[in-house]
Design an enzyme around this catalytic site. Structure first.
Site, PDB file in Angstrom:
ATOM      1  N   ARG A 239     -12.618 -24.078 -30.270  1.00  0.00           N
ATOM      2  CA  ARG A 239     -12.520 -25.180 -29.325  1.00  0.00           C
ATOM      3  C   ARG A 239     -11.052 -25.597 -29.200  1.00  0.00           C
ATOM      4  O   ARG A 239     -10.319 -25.625 -30.187  1.00  0.00           O
ATOM      5  CB  ARG A 239     -13.323 -26.395 -29.813  1.00  0.00           C
ATOM      6  CG  ARG A 239     -14.826 -26.267 -29.684  1.00  0.00           C
ATOM      7  CD  ARG A 239     -15.278 -26.276 -28.210  1.00  0.00           C
ATOM      8  NE  ARG A 239     -16.725 -26.237 -28.080  1.00  0.00           N
ATOM      9  CZ  ARG A 239     -17.453 -25.121 -27.962  1.00  0.00           C
ATOM     10  NH1 ARG A 239     -16.855 -23.940 -27.944  1.00  0.00           N
ATOM     11  NH2 ARG A 239     -18.764 -25.187 -27.833  1.00  0.00           N
ATOM     12  N   GLU A 268     -10.765 -28.538 -20.304  1.00  0.00           N
ATOM     13  CA  GLU A 268     -11.105 -27.350 -19.509  1.00  0.00           C
ATOM     14  C   GLU A 268     -11.740 -27.781 -18.196  1.00  0.00           C
ATOM     15  O   GLU A 268     -12.473 -28.771 -18.172  1.00  0.00           O
ATOM     16  CB  GLU A 268     -12.074 -26.458 -20.292  1.00  0.00           C
ATOM     17  CG  GLU A 268     -11.430 -25.901 -21.544  1.00  0.00           C
ATOM     18  CD  GLU A 268     -12.373 -25.046 -22.394  1.00  0.00           C
ATOM     19  OE1 GLU A 268     -13.548 -24.883 -22.006  1.00  0.00           O
ATOM     20  OE2 GLU A 268     -11.939 -24.545 -23.429  1.00  0.00           O
ATOM     21  N   HIS A 287     -12.446 -19.471 -21.329  1.00  0.00           N
ATOM     22  CA  HIS A 287     -13.598 -19.759 -22.198  1.00  0.00           C
ATOM     23  C   HIS A 287     -14.751 -18.773 -21.927  1.00  0.00           C
ATOM     24  O   HIS A 287     -15.816 -19.176 -21.460  1.00  0.00           O
ATOM     25  CB  HIS A 287     -14.063 -21.213 -22.008  1.00  0.00           C
ATOM     26  CG  HIS A 287     -14.852 -21.731 -23.176  1.00  0.00           C
ATOM     27  ND1 HIS A 287     -14.841 -23.055 -23.565  1.00  0.00           N
ATOM     28  CD2 HIS A 287     -15.696 -21.107 -24.052  1.00  0.00           C
ATOM     29  CE1 HIS A 287     -15.638 -23.215 -24.606  1.00  0.00           C
ATOM     30  NE2 HIS A 287     -16.168 -22.041 -24.917  1.00  0.00           N
TER      31      HIS A 287
HETATM   32  C1  GLV Z   1     -19.290 -21.629 -26.496  1.00  0.00           C
HETATM   33  O1  GLV Z   1     -18.179 -22.020 -26.580  1.00  0.00           O
HETATM   34  C2  GLV Z   1     -20.282 -21.898 -27.470  1.00  0.00           C
HETATM   35  O2  GLV Z   1     -20.101 -22.795 -28.310  1.00  0.00           O
HETATM   36  O3  GLV Z   1     -21.323 -21.228 -27.438  1.00  0.00           O
END
Ligand code: GLV
Length: 321
Positions: A239, A268, A287
């Site tokens: 993250r 984001e 991401h």
């Molecule tokens: C994506 O970032 C997740 O946590 O699955």
């Protein structure tokens, strides 16, 4: 008997819904790519018995109080920092996530990002697109080796372990730091548990796979980057909130570290004007850790299964608490 109403915060394909339609009345937001506006989320949640949401939805205290009638919130992600768990629990809402089904896919991406950053693949591609490819020369686009180097994994959960297995295949030495020891990776992969500081000092690749929490927010700060080797490469596939992005920018710009590969950001989406896009020693991804078609289908299916089970009075497969 009335079927429970489920609201899904994105448009997802009908074929995934089909197996559940006998038991669930499924409604959803109209766009696949754009998040549901907050007022519509609230309006729809009021009418629903269960919610399938994404990390783009902020399930905070206000929402949990407002939608306390919800029986389940199924988060389509393994991470759940978008959800105020304490408030959800207080309001007796079951929360589920999507572990396991995305582990290998996310580890693939993490390792791909590490390799792309080490070997400067995006810069190299742009060389061709920008007509910079002159004559072959000894140090043109010379990057960092991966094999036989040291990887330091911060957060040795399922994905960390899967990344460590890939690193083993590249004959890397594996260091890790985690809240608790993981004896399996120590015994099977010869991974060594070290302090955060030692991991930063000794690793050629520092890989963040740590969940975002009060304890980990901004843990990769100015001091952390200064502690890393100047040849070190930082990879973040967990993250954005675990990184002080100003400190990272400075570390990359001033060559305090060599490069970074980032799949996640504090806020984001980022745009093409984000300061990090001005640097050449970064690889930036939007991401996409778990973004293979098969895995995204599995994640959605797991969310729907969890919801279905809860409305049958059964235990969901992957509850968070
Ligand atoms: C994506 O970032 C997740 O946590 O699955």
């Amino acid at each position: 008997m009335r079927k429970p109403t489920i609201y899904i915060t994105r448009k997802i394909p009908e074929y995934l819904l089909e197996p559940f339609k006998d038991r669930l009345h499924i409604t959803m937001w109209t766009s696949e790519s754009k998040p549901v506006p907050k007022d519509i989320l609230y309006e729809e949640a009021k009418k629903a018995d269960g919610l399938l949401c994404l990390i783009t939805e902020k399930i905070n205290q206000a929402f949990c109080q407002y939608a306390s009638h919800l029986k389940i919130i199924a988060n389509m992600a393994v991470g759940y920092d978008n959800i105020d768990l304490e408030s959800a629990q207080k309001n007796k809402i079951i929360v589920t996530n999507t572990p396991d089904v995305l582990t290998e896919t996310t580890a693939d991406l993490t390792f791909a990002l590490l390799m792309a950053t080490a070997r400067r693949l995006i810069e190299a591609t742009n060389y061709i697109y920008n007509d910079q490819w002159g004559e072959w020369s000894p140090f043109m686009l010379a990057g960092s080796d991966i094999h036989h180097k040291t990887i330091g994994i911060v957060g040795m959960g399922r994905i960390g372990e899967a990344v460590a297995k890939r690193a083993k295949g590249f004959n890397m030495d594996i260091l890790y730091h985690n809240r608790s020891r993981n004896l399996e990776v120590e015994n099977e992969l010869n991974a060594t548990y070290v302090s955060f500081e030692d991991l930063l000092k000794e690793s050629d690749f520092v890989v963040s796979l740590v969940p975002l929490s009060e304890a980990t927010v901004d843990m990769f700060d100015k001091k952390a980057f200064q502690t890393m080797k100047s040849s070190g490469i930082f990879i973040n596939a967990s993250r954005g909130g675990v990184v002080d992005e100003d400190a990272l920018f400075e570390a990359l710009d001033k060559k305090i570290i060599r490069a970074a590969g980032l799949d996640v950001f504090k806020q984001e989406p980022i745009s093409s004007t984000h300061p990090l896009t001005k640097l050449t020693n970064v690889v930036l991804l939007p991401h996409i850790g778990s973004a293979s078609l098969a895995t995204r289908e599995k994640m959605l299916k797991l969310c729907l299964e969890n919801i279905d089970l809860v409305f049958q009075g059964k235990q969901p497969k992957t509850p968070i608490y």
